[in-house]
Design an enzyme around this catalytic site. Structure first.
Site, PDB file in Angstrom:
ATOM      1  N   CYS A  53      -9.629  47.747  14.983  1.00 32.36           N
ATOM      2  CA  CYS A  53      -9.333  49.184  14.970  1.00 32.36           C
ATOM      3  C   CYS A  53      -8.297  49.568  16.014  1.00 32.36           C
ATOM      4  O   CYS A  53      -7.473  50.437  15.779  1.00 32.36           O
ATOM      5  CB  CYS A  53     -10.600  49.995  15.146  1.00 32.36           C
ATOM      6  SG  CYS A  53     -11.502  49.582  16.631  1.00 32.36           S
ATOM      7  N   GLU A  69      -2.498  53.499   8.551  1.00 29.83           N
ATOM      8  CA  GLU A  69      -3.118  52.277   9.044  1.00 29.83           C
ATOM      9  C   GLU A  69      -3.063  51.202   7.959  1.00 29.83           C
ATOM     10  O   GLU A  69      -3.561  51.404   6.862  1.00 29.83           O
ATOM     11  CB  GLU A  69      -4.569  52.568   9.412  1.00 29.83           C
ATOM     12  CG  GLU A  69      -5.244  51.376  10.034  1.00 29.83           C
ATOM     13  CD  GLU A  69      -6.645  51.710  10.495  1.00 29.83           C
ATOM     14  OE1 GLU A  69      -7.405  52.254   9.692  1.00 29.83           O
ATOM     15  OE2 GLU A  69      -6.958  51.428  11.661  1.00 29.83           O
ATOM     16  N   GLU A  73     -15.941  56.999  14.478  1.00 31.13           N
ATOM     17  CA  GLU A  73     -14.919  56.120  15.076  1.00 31.13           C
ATOM     18  C   GLU A  73     -14.030  55.701  13.922  1.00 31.13           C
ATOM     19  O   GLU A  73     -14.442  54.909  13.073  1.00 31.13           O
ATOM     20  CB  GLU A  73     -15.564  54.882  15.690  1.00 31.13           C
ATOM     21  CG  GLU A  73     -16.478  55.155  16.851  1.00 31.13           C
ATOM     22  CD  GLU A  73     -15.734  55.308  18.154  1.00 31.13           C
ATOM     23  OE1 GLU A  73     -14.497  55.195  18.170  1.00 31.13           O
ATOM     24  OE2 GLU A  73     -16.417  55.546  19.162  1.00 31.13           O
ATOM     25  N   LYS A 112     -26.563  50.719   7.703  1.00 29.92           N
ATOM     26  CA  LYS A 112     -25.877  50.354   6.456  1.00 29.92           C
ATOM     27  C   LYS A 112     -24.658  49.510   6.825  1.00 29.92           C
ATOM     28  O   LYS A 112     -23.629  50.030   7.252  1.00 29.92           O
ATOM     29  CB  LYS A 112     -25.457  51.637   5.733  1.00 29.92           C
ATOM     30  CG  LYS A 112     -24.297  51.489   4.754  1.00 29.92           C
ATOM     31  CD  LYS A 112     -24.678  50.727   3.515  1.00 29.92           C
ATOM     32  CE  LYS A 112     -23.475  50.582   2.599  1.00 29.92           C
ATOM     33  NZ  LYS A 112     -22.590  49.454   3.000  1.00 29.92           N
TER      34      LYS A 112
HETATM   35  P1  NAD Z   1     -14.841  52.216   4.991  1.00 29.27           P
HETATM   36  O1  NAD Z   1     -14.813  53.614   5.475  1.00 29.27           O
HETATM   37  O2  NAD Z   1     -14.428  51.957   3.612  1.00 29.27           O
HETATM   38  O3  NAD Z   1     -16.311  51.632   5.108  1.00 29.27           O
HETATM   39  C1  NAD Z   1     -17.046  51.717   6.315  1.00 29.27           C
HETATM   40  C2  NAD Z   1     -18.511  51.825   5.964  1.00 29.27           C
HETATM   41  O4  NAD Z   1     -18.718  53.040   5.271  1.00 29.27           O
HETATM   42  C3  NAD Z   1     -19.017  50.699   5.057  1.00 29.27           C
HETATM   43  O5  NAD Z   1     -20.318  50.328   5.446  1.00 29.27           O
HETATM   44  C4  NAD Z   1     -19.047  51.369   3.689  1.00 29.27           C
HETATM   45  O6  NAD Z   1     -19.995  50.799   2.838  1.00 29.27           O
HETATM   46  C5  NAD Z   1     -19.436  52.781   4.070  1.00 29.27           C
HETATM   47  N1  NAD Z   1     -19.060  53.774   3.060  1.00 29.27           N
HETATM   48  C6  NAD Z   1     -18.043  53.708   2.168  1.00 29.27           C
HETATM   49  N2  NAD Z   1     -18.038  54.809   1.386  1.00 29.27           N
HETATM   50  C7  NAD Z   1     -19.072  55.587   1.798  1.00 29.27           C
HETATM   51  C8  NAD Z   1     -19.589  56.861   1.372  1.00 29.27           C
HETATM   52  N3  NAD Z   1     -19.047  57.538   0.371  1.00 29.27           N
HETATM   53  N4  NAD Z   1     -20.640  57.359   2.042  1.00 29.27           N
HETATM   54  C9  NAD Z   1     -21.201  56.689   3.065  1.00 29.27           C
HETATM   55  N5  NAD Z   1     -20.781  55.481   3.486  1.00 29.27           N
HETATM   56  C10 NAD Z   1     -19.722  54.936   2.858  1.00 29.27           C
HETATM   57  O7  NAD Z   1     -14.023  51.369   6.037  1.00 29.27           O
HETATM   58  P2  NAD Z   1     -13.863  49.781   6.073  1.00 29.27           P
HETATM   59  O8  NAD Z   1     -12.828  49.471   5.068  1.00 29.27           O
HETATM   60  O9  NAD Z   1     -15.163  49.075   5.994  1.00 29.27           O
HETATM   61  O10 NAD Z   1     -13.360  49.546   7.554  1.00 29.27           O
HETATM   62  C11 NAD Z   1     -12.013  49.608   7.896  1.00 29.27           C
HETATM   63  C12 NAD Z   1     -11.738  50.898   8.624  1.00 29.27           C
HETATM   64  O11 NAD Z   1     -12.555  51.040   9.774  1.00 29.27           O
HETATM   65  C13 NAD Z   1     -10.328  50.938   9.140  1.00 29.27           C
HETATM   66  O12 NAD Z   1      -9.746  52.156   8.813  1.00 29.27           O
HETATM   67  C14 NAD Z   1     -10.488  50.800  10.651  1.00 29.27           C
HETATM   68  O13 NAD Z   1      -9.520  51.340  11.457  1.00 29.27           O
HETATM   69  C15 NAD Z   1     -11.784  51.431  10.890  1.00 29.27           C
HETATM   70  N6  NAD Z   1     -12.363  50.916  12.127  1.00 29.27           N
HETATM   71  C16 NAD Z   1     -12.439  51.754  13.216  1.00 29.27           C
HETATM   72  C17 NAD Z   1     -12.969  51.306  14.406  1.00 29.27           C
HETATM   73  C18 NAD Z   1     -13.095  52.212  15.616  1.00 29.27           C
HETATM   74  O14 NAD Z   1     -13.753  51.860  16.550  1.00 29.27           O
HETATM   75  N7  NAD Z   1     -12.498  53.361  15.620  1.00 29.27           N
HETATM   76  C19 NAD Z   1     -13.447  50.003  14.490  1.00 29.27           C
HETATM   77  C20 NAD Z   1     -13.337  49.181  13.387  1.00 29.27           C
HETATM   78  C21 NAD Z   1     -12.800  49.662  12.200  1.00 29.27           C
END
Ligand code: NAD
Length: 494
Positions: free
Chosen positions: A299, A398, A264, A188
């Site tokens: 991240c 963040e 992550e 996804k």
């Molecule tokens: P997000 O959690 O909003 O979305 C991430 C993914 O989860 C997307 O594909 C989204 O569609 C899906 N998602 C959203 N709601 C969901 C639900 N209820 N059930 C299942 N899936 C769902 O995060 P984002 O805004 O896309 O990404 C930014 C975040 O990711 C930041 O907080 C960043 O720090 C983190 N990040 C972490 C790393 C790492 O390696 N630790 C790397 C990159 C980004």
């Protein structure tokens, strides 16, 4: 990249995107689509399928069938390796097209996108493909009358949910080891960065990956992601994204089949500069890029700068100079050092953090505002906020944007206390010429990776994983396989 090619690719029409389920491109079951808005200019790039619960369930069923009949897990590891290596070659051959498409979709500057996205993804897939026929089970040191064997078996169907900042790089961190291990996958992608993952999934079919082994469903997290998370037919979830979503995935696992969940999550990574850093100019330059590249949408970004008070003013001045010489703008211009913010909502969130800091009397050293509004795109000036208190929201939460919070410190103990004083523990850095201090800091800072006299760049050979509320489990390195193998004991009386 050659400029004419870059120009042609950046103008190429992008067709509507569909799911990839059981080897076939499929529209949403109800025909629904969603607009793909380019952050470069705020206009519609194309549309993609708005996945339904039925779409997600069809993809899960395809992955389940593909796992259970052994069409992939039943192959010799060397045979899986051959297909995955071919896949990596196909991705590499299309690297330029993929990089430009990705930039138009998510806004990362092209110079970084080319390296960090298709080329990094190809390298990651190759790394895990090469490893898989070199991994052995174990023979336990039992008494002579028994034989204890430990088998490593693929965990089954994996749900992979990934974010928008580096879709190919992070996608490959999940897909590489999962597929090499013999698992099947339902992927996804994020709403605002799905196009390149769909493209590489089609290339996997061209490389010989059997249909149903890798399925991609686009759409909303709350629909598609939630269906994957709640499914009893999914054996493990691997996720990169926000803590709020990570928490929902754990709850979904508890409500359904206790599927393993590996998260992550975000960070608020401290970048600690001591007065004895070997080269303060270099430290300032690398620190600036450590927060401002990809407009802070990284991240592991070093979003908190802890500076020893005796060099604080001089160091902040150096940083300001680097930040102000960075070229922010069109990510398809090879000279650009920081591209677009991924979405309008993310830009607004970044600006809210700055407004709050300003209202609290913190010093906006540079930046702090939206720029290039006339382009229709989402751009923000690299922003340095000084005089920040460790308790401020800008130092605790963040931002995920080009915003650096600067905090002075007076001693090593104080630096450690501030560095560890958030809920996060993803990355950190220490700048010092004192070898003993460097090692002490590596031990004392709670984080998955601590850089010394540099920031970023840790490659696929080393693990990346968070501690505290930055997550669990590891991407990259051979340790990434742990998420995708079950251990099975055979206890045999001789
Ligand atoms: P997000 O959690 O909003 O979305 C991430 C993914 O989860 C997307 O594909 C989204 O569609 C899906 N998602 C959203 N709601 C969901 C639900 N209820 N059930 C299942 N899936 C769902 O995060 P984002 O805004 O896309 O990404 C930014 C975040 O990711 C930041 O907080 C960043 O720090 C983190 N990040 C972490 C790393 C790492 O390696 N630790 C790397 C990159 C980004």
């Amino acid at each position: 990249m050659e400029r004419t090619l870059l120009h042609d690719l950046s103008k190429a029409p992008v067709g509507p995107a569909s799911h990839l389920i059981d080897g076939l491109s499929q529209a949403a079951s109800d025909g629904g689509t969603m607009d793909v808005i380019s952050p470069l200019n705020g206009t519609r790039l194309t549309t993609m399928a708005r996945g339904t619960v039925e779409d997600a369930e069809a993809a899960i069923a395809a992955a389940r069938a593909a796992f259970d009949d052994g069409r992939w897990s039943g192959l010799a590891p060397a045979a899986r390796k051959k297909i995955l290596l071919k896949w990596a070659d196909l991705i590499e051959a299309k690297a330029q097209e993929l990089a430009v498409l990705g930039v138009r979709d998510n806004g990362t500057e092209i110079a970084m996108a080319l390296k960090a996205e298709p080329l990094s993804a190809a390298g990651t897939i190759r790394y895990f493909a090469e490893a898989i026929d070199k991994i052995y089970g174990e023979i336990a040191p039992t008494a002579p009358g028994t034989l204890g064997l430990v088998h490593k078996e693929p965990v089954g169907v994996v749900g992979a949910i990934v974010p928008w900042n580096f879709p190919l790089m992070i996608g490959a961190w999940k897909l590489g080891p999962a597929l090499a291990a013999g698992c099947t996958v339902v992927l996804k992608p994020a709403e605002t960065a799905s196009l390149t993952l769909l493209e590489i999934a089609k290339l996997a079919l061209d490389a010989g990956l059997p249909p149903g082994v890798l399925n991609v469903v686009t759409g909303e997290g709350a629909v598609v992601g939630a269906t994957i998370a709640e499914s009893n037919a999914v054996d493990a979830l691997v996720f990169t994204g926000s803590g709020a979503t990570g928490r929902r995935l754990l709850e979904a696992s508890a409500r359904s089949n206790f599927k393993r969940v590996y998260l992550e999550l975000g960070g608020k990574s401290p970048n600690v500069v001591f007065a004895d850093a070997p080269d303060l100019d270099e430290a300032a330059k690398v620190s600036a890029y450590g927060i401002f590249r990809n407009s802070g949408q990284v991240c592991v970004a070093g979003s908190r700068l802890l500076v020893e008070r005796s060099i604080h003013d001089a160091f902040v001045e150096k940083l300001k100079q680097v930040a102000e010489t960075m070229v922010v703008g069109d990510p398809l211009n090879p000279e650009t050092s920081a591209g677009a913010i991924n979405s309008e909502a993310q830009l607004e969130q970044n600006l809210r953090f700055v407004a709050e800091a300003r209202a609290a009397g913190r010093q906006i050293v540079t930046g702090g505002e939206r720029i290039l509004q006339e382009t229709g795109g989402y751009y923000m000036a690299p922003t340095i906020v000084a005089g920040v208190s460790p308790e401020d929201a800008i130092a605790q939460e963040e931002v995920f944007g080009p915003v650096l919070a600067v905090i002075p410190f007076d001693s090593e103990d104080e630096a450690v206390a501030i560095a560890n004083g958030t809920d996060f523990g993803l990355a950190a850095a220490v700048w010092t010429a004192d070898l003993s201090r460097a090692h002490r800091m590596v031990r004392r800072i709670k984080a998955g990776v601590v850089h010394v006299n540099t920031y970023g760049g840790a490659d696929v050979t080393v693990p990346l994983g968070g501690v505290k509320q930055s997550g669990n489990g590891h991407d990259k390195s051979l340790h990434a396989f742990d998420k995708f193998f079950d251990l099975k004991t055979a206890w045999i009386k001789l």
